[in-house]
Design a protein around this motif. Structure first.
Motif, mmCIF file in Angstrom:
data_model
loop_
_atom_site.group_PDB
_atom_site.id
_atom_site.type_symbol
_atom_site.label_atom_id
_atom_site.label_comp_id
_atom_site.label_asym_id
_atom_site.label_seq_id
_atom_site.Cartn_x
_atom_site.Cartn_y
_atom_site.Cartn_z
ATOM 1 N N ASP A 45 9.757 -44.731 2.498
ATOM 2 C CA ASP A 45 9.267 -43.352 2.378
ATOM 3 C C ASP A 45 9.603 -42.547 3.630
ATOM 4 O OD1 ASP A 45 8.330 -43.688 -0.168
ATOM 5 O OD2 ASP A 45 6.226 -43.924 0.395
ATOM 6 N N ASP A 46 10.831 -42.711 4.110
ATOM 7 C CA ASP A 46 11.366 -41.958 5.259
ATOM 8 C C ASP A 46 10.672 -42.274 6.580
ATOM 9 O OD1 ASP A 46 13.207 -40.609 3.596
ATOM 10 O OD2 ASP A 46 11.691 -39.130 3.038
ATOM 11 N N ASN A 234 2.432 -50.444 10.479
ATOM 12 C CA ASN A 234 3.184 -50.934 9.332
ATOM 13 C C ASN A 234 3.072 -49.887 8.239
ATOM 14 O OD1 ASN A 234 3.956 -52.323 6.875
ATOM 15 N ND2 ASN A 234 3.852 -54.216 8.045
ATOM 16 N N ASN A 235 4.162 -49.195 7.955
ATOM 17 C CA ASN A 235 4.132 -48.053 7.053
ATOM 18 C C ASN A 235 4.318 -48.407 5.579
ATOM 19 O OD1 ASN A 235 3.684 -45.908 8.990
ATOM 20 N ND2 ASN A 235 5.744 -46.331 9.750
#
Length: 349
Positions: A45-46, A234-235
């Motif tokens: 997600d970028d 942590n995305n």
């Protein structure tokens, strides 16, 4: 039409109807198939999957892809034809429904459990990677729950780090319990805690333990947490659940925190839970994860030693199946393969 012909015709219609019903009715199974893979050194997600704040990072080259399994949703049912088709597909599997969705658990409870496992996996992977990279990781005792109407209600909160009991530094949960229970019931217990990064002292009037009238209690549950020397985000969030990405997260983070390019441009995939001390644990869905890794272009797959027999019996899709029991095993094998793609490393074959 004769009676015999009429009877046979009726029986045929009934059999056809029963077969049709059997094909339409759901079976008590779910299907497992290859799910998406995510490069833990890439973006989601970028945003970077792993974002390090407060420590030096180094360039990386290559991909280390976590692998997933796509399972029939809790609110969906598998028909007999779907189960048969999945059973015949070498990249899929059919397993009893209650192994994935236990009786009595709602879909939301299963999701929450998977999310909690993922969060725990992220933390232990960070601890394993940082320790291997030479950083200090501290284990701390935490308050995990506060009993309603208990002596600590309004005094302690879930998430508080317990530092000391009556002036004695706390080193573990068992020791903390002993220090509290050794106090005189009804006495004031002085607790050193850390909350929101600030240390403070809290006084709690103990109660008599219901199990032993000679011991004190303060009405809390204790657990352990890990303190890292800097922040790691942590995305992925809760978009992927369960503990099986731990090993891959650890490898990616270690690659970022250490000089040199661990993968040397290769596309590596893997799976496996990981403890804070670096032990790699077995997981489910290896067959489907191998298929997903192959579709993503991986040439090397890191396999927990406990899953090696299963992996060796499945299609390896031309990938090198590297056997790992610890995080150090994974790093050692990847370093050797980076120097020489044909190097001898432990494998599952």
């Amino acid at each position: 039409m004769s009676r015999r012909t009429s009877t046979l015709a009726t029986a045929g219609i009934l059999v056809a109807a029963l077969i049709a019903v059997a094909f339409l009715l759901p079976v008590p199974y779910v299907t497992m198939r290859p799910g998406p893979t995510v490069d833990a050194l890439g973006t989601y997600d970028d945003k970077p999957v792993l974002q390090v704040e407060g420590a030096k990072t180094y360039p990386t080259d290559g991909e280390i892809r976590l692998t997933t399994v796509s399972v029939t949703r809790a609110d969906s049912r598998v028909s007999l034809p779907q189960a048969v088709i999945a059973y015949l597909d070498p990249a899929e599997a059919v397993v009893p429904r209650d192994l994935v969705y236990p009786e009595g658990q709602t879909a939301e409870q299963v999701r929450e459990e998977n999310a909690a496992q993922m969060a725990s996996s992220q933390l232990t992977s960070e601890a394993a990677a940082l320790t291997a990279a030479g950083y200090d990781v501290t284990e701390v005792v935490t308050v995990t729950a506060v009993a309603e109407d208990g002596p600590s209600e309004g005094r302690l909160e879930a998430g508080d780090h317990l530092l000391s009991v009556n002036g004695t530094p706390v080193t573990g949960t068992d020791q903390a319990v002993e220090l509290v229970s050794g106090s005189k019931p009804g006495s004031v217990v002085e607790l050193g805690i850390r909350r929101d990064g600030k240390e403070r002292t809290v006084e709690v009037t103990s109660q008599t333990s219901p199990d032993d009238s000679s011991k004190a209690r303060i009405g809390v549950s204790l657990g352990t947490d890990l303190e890292l020397p800097f922040t790691i985000k942590n995305n992925l969030g809760d978009s992927i659940g369960g503990p099986s990405a731990g090993l891959v997260f650890a490898v990616a983070l270690y690659d970022k925190l250490t000089p040199g390019e661990l993968l040397d441009g290769a596309t590596v995939a893997g799976t496996g839970s990981i403890s804070a001390s670096g032990e790699v644990g077995p997981i489910g869905g290896v067959q489907q994860k191998l298929a997903g890794a192959s579709e993503a272009g991986a040439t090397v797959f890191l396999v927990p030693s406990g899953n090696c027999a299963e992996a060796a019996a499945a299609d390896d899709f031309g990938m090198r199946l590297v056997k790992v029991a610890t995080f150090d095993d994974a790093v050692d094998a990847l370093e050797k393969l980076s120097d020489d793609p044909k190097a001898q490393v432990p494998t599952c074959s």
